[in-house]
Scaffold this motif. Structure first.
Motif, PDB file in Angstrom:
ATOM      1  N   UNK A  20       0.830  -1.206   0.000  1.00 27.70           N
ATOM      2  CA  UNK A  20       0.000   0.000   0.000  1.00 27.70           C
ATOM      3  C   UNK A  20       0.864   1.256   0.000  1.00 27.70           C
ATOM      4  N   UNK A 130      10.198  11.424  13.154  1.00 26.25           N
ATOM      5  CA  UNK A 130       9.624  11.701  14.475  1.00 26.25           C
ATOM      6  C   UNK A 130       8.713  10.570  14.951  1.00 26.25           C
ATOM      7  N   UNK A 131       8.348   9.654  14.033  1.00 27.93           N
ATOM      8  CA  UNK A 131       7.417   8.576  14.401  1.00 27.93           C
ATOM      9  C   UNK A 131       8.130   7.267  14.714  1.00 27.93           C
ATOM     10  N   UNK A 133      12.383   5.059  14.645  1.00 27.59           N
ATOM     11  CA  UNK A 133      13.828   5.131  14.857  1.00 27.59           C
ATOM     12  C   UNK A 133      14.630   5.487  13.613  1.00 27.59           C
ATOM     13  N   UNK A 154       3.003   4.720   8.788  1.00 32.26           N
ATOM     14  CA  UNK A 154       2.877   6.012   9.484  1.00 32.26           C
ATOM     15  C   UNK A 154       4.186   6.800   9.404  1.00 32.26           C
ATOM     16  N   UNK A 155       5.303   6.098   9.558  1.00 30.11           N
ATOM     17  CA  UNK A 155       6.602   6.776   9.512  1.00 30.11           C
ATOM     18  C   UNK A 155       6.876   7.297   8.099  1.00 30.11           C
TER      19      UNK A 155
ATOM     20  N   UNK B  18      -4.499  -0.248  -5.189  1.00 30.41           N
ATOM     21  CA  UNK B  18      -3.306  -0.908  -4.680  1.00 30.41           C
ATOM     22  C   UNK B  18      -3.186  -2.285  -5.340  1.00 30.41           C
ATOM     23  N   UNK B 388       7.479   6.984  21.819  1.00 27.63           N
ATOM     24  CA  UNK B 388       7.738   7.840  20.659  1.00 27.63           C
ATOM     25  C   UNK B 388       6.478   7.940  19.808  1.00 27.63           C
ATOM     26  N   UNK B 389       6.518   8.864  18.868  1.00 23.06           N
ATOM     27  CA  UNK B 389       5.492   8.885  17.838  1.00 23.06           C
ATOM     28  C   UNK B 389       4.431   9.940  18.048  1.00 23.06           C
ATOM     29  N   UNK B 390       3.533  10.026  17.088  1.00 25.45           N
ATOM     30  CA  UNK B 390       2.452  11.003  17.123  1.00 25.45           C
ATOM     31  C   UNK B 390       1.365  10.577  18.084  1.00 25.45           C
ATOM     32  N   UNK B 393      -0.075   7.044  17.696  1.00 20.04           N
ATOM     33  CA  UNK B 393       0.905   6.030  18.013  1.00 20.04           C
ATOM     34  C   UNK B 393       1.103   5.883  19.526  1.00 20.04           C
TER      35      UNK B 393
END
Lengths: 412, 412
Positions: A20, A130-131, A133, A154-155, B18, B388-390, B393
């Motif tokens: 996706x 930021x989402x 490593x 998401x990253x 997709x 971590x994350x938004x 997350x």
């Protein structure tokens, strides 16, 4: 300008997940007017990763690679790039510090292979993730622009929206400008929307109109081209204005906005607070709203009253009412809405009771749903529905329906 | 045997859909033990379609092509094959009759381009498409087996299940049977798991071991081949037994099971009920459990207490405590767990308070999370994390972490 997208990961070739990422990136590149000529998926094998990268280096101007940036031995994107670019990998100090900090904060020992995630090509632009490593990277090799992104959607999306698109916009002369807008409608079916807008859909070429149905709502994607962004934007604006004359009642917003965001915005605008009493939805209604930033000004709390006992003890639904009508009833939804409004001290309370399935309950078939709505001191409203689908689908549709009802009640 | 899957269609490169066909076919081929080495998507362009086919002819033994078999000028799969095979196209009589019959029955005039759908490679095995117009084809060219399928998923799947898989089974010495199992682990990182199992992962060839990280947990896919299914299954069983000696503490189940299902099963087994008091998670913890069939025997209800006021009014968290420590504190999580256990009259209560972000709250940075756990009359446990994350997350990770804690506490 020719671009291509490469996904690295054996899990894709085993059919465990679908690519996706390629779809999503393609649609973003289409918005920029950058043609994508190939999607490729290659497994975690250095020889095949390098061969795929070599081919891309020869035929494309922009190559976007997703996946293979993790800490394990299977993660071979960096190594594949090294083969093709003949460029050494160096440790990115800020990333290494971030990884170390994460393990320190969570009082875990960092195993050595985590260092791998901080390796970047020498001279690459490192894109802070930021989402997660592993950072993204932008790297130039013999006139080809390479963009490396993590495979976690998401990253990846965050890096594309915040770094890659701004980079491309400011570094490339993009020819004719493309602007698109996704209009969202709720409370009208796809075929009904298409019938109402039939003459537009069949005759329009710039902007084009593409309908898209999703769970409980319908979208229309308008895409316009122009010599300038302003010109394309004006074309979208004009067409949108015309469409809204026909189906404006069902339009709730455009692009990334969701119905729960729209309802939240209406509540903020009117300075109203909301709470819920949820049985088979298990808190899903309120959870969607709490997921939005700044929810605390409108969203106070709710009661998940899954069992009859909870409905009695927490919400004080009378035992006699439950005995007479059952918990899956007009009457129970009504009292749940009324009592939760009092208990939570909110302006609007929404209640849910029903049968998600797979089996029947209290003699009611799966899909039977009652939604109660208590607005201020008005008479409690109760709506009854029969939804199709499995357990999850019934719950999702019920929550969506409640947002639809709230939207139509609040926008007046 | 090396296989690859090629999808032809510009709509895929524009991101309109997709390539789920490739995923589906891959998983069917994995079941047959046929390794897939590449997925490629190429647009409706004769030069690029031919180049892609030429590359496949050189590197693969089996090539599966989806799409590009329709009636329009954009449908170029047949023409691409013609270039590569140097083989003429002939009209397939039964298909042509079927197309003509369709137009007659619907009293429509057949436009000339529909004839195109009846064209097949001379000497191809034609696969009747009972779901649509264009048939599938099986064609041999210089020891490579080519399989052409329509792009519409229902048509493609029908042909694969009814024609392609039986053909492969009866024409190839598949010999070995393949069995695979996905083991799920929680509470251990991907890199740590790999370090602990390093000698297995690097030395094992049958079964193979492939790690796969997902949100908050790690999977290991074991894939074994054997002369019989039983033999392959036994190999999986033996290896699994060995692996569990090293990392058994973190293993919660295999294949389609989820951590919330595992925790639910443990609660049912021990006849324990559960409830939650959720602030920034907004009900997400309980919602995951309510989504499972039969949740009502363990899952009674919960309180979504998003604001400080709700924490005071519904859960009776003392105002003085909130004033002294704030709501995002060890102390607040502790009282939330304790009070909700009483209010909901459950055996176990889980509480969540924290900062999902994007901004800080009460001087605490986004990602700060406290999880409280009240089991029976035991001392309340509180755990602090930095995720971590938004916003989404952080909430997802917090909920997953609570299931992880519960899993480890319940399985003892």
């Amino acid at each position: 300008m020719r671009s291509e997208i490469i996904a690295v990961g054996t899990e894709l070739l085993l059919g465990q997940i679908s690519n996706t990422n390629a779809q999503w990136i393609s649609s973003r590149l289409a918005d920029l007017g950058i043609p994508v000529y190939h999607h490729t998926v290659v497994g975690d094998n250095l020889e095949r990763v390098s061969a795929t990268f070599n081919q891309a280096q020869e035929r494309s101007d922009v190559v976007i690679v997703t996946g293979g940036l993790g800490p394990t031995e299977d993660d071979l994107t960096r190594e594949g790039g090294k083969v093709v670019f003949g460029q050494e990998l160096v440790e990115h100090k800020e990333t290494m510090e971030k990884i170390q900090r994460y393990f320190d904060q969570n009082q875990k020992r960092m195993s050595e292979n985590n260092r791998k995630q901080a390796l970047v090509f020498k001279d690459a632009d490192v894109l802070e993730n930021s989402e997660g490593m592993a950072p993204g990277q932008i790297y130039h090799h013999n006139r080809v622009l390479w963009i490396f992104l993590p495979g976690v959607p998401t990253e990846m999306k965050h890096l594309v929206n915040n770094h890659v698109i701004p980079y491309i916009r400011s570094n490339f002369q993009l020819g004719s400008q493309i602007v698109s807008e996704m209009m969202h409608f709720i409370g009208i079916g796809e075929s009904d929307l298409e019938t109402k807008l039939h003459s537009f859909i069949t005759s329009q070429t710039n902007p084009t109109i593409a309908p898209l149905a999703s769970e409980g709502e319908v979208g229309l994607r308008l895409t316009a081209t122009g010599d300038t962004t302003d010109e394309a934007r004006q074309k979208i604006k004009d067409l949108k204005h015309q469409l809204l004359e026909y189906v404006g009642d069902f339009y709730y917003g455009s692009d990334s906005i969701t119905i729960e965001e729209t309802v939240s915005d209406l509540l903020k605008e009117k300075e109203l607070t909301i709470g819920s009493a949820e049985s088979f939805t298990g808190g899903k209604f309120l959870e969607r709203m709490v997921s939005l930033p700044g929810a605390s000004s409108i969203c106070k709390g709710g009661c998940m009253v899954y069992t009859a006992e909870m409905k009695e003890n927490i919400l004080h639904v009378p035992k006699s009412l439950i005995n007479e009508y059952g918990t899956i009833s007009y009457e129970c939804a009504e009292v749940m809405a009324l009592k939760s409004k009092e208990l939570l001290d909110v302006d609007i309370a929404v209640s849910f009771t029903g049968v998600a399935g797979p089996s029947s309950s209290e003699g009611q078939p799966p899909g039977t749903v009652f939604i109660g709505l208590q607005i201020g001191e008005k008479k409690t409203e109760v709506y009854k529905y029969h939804f199709h689908g499995g357990r999850d689908q019934v719950r999702i549709r019920a929550v969506k329906k409640a947002y639809e009802i709230l939207f139509h009640r609040l926008k007046k």
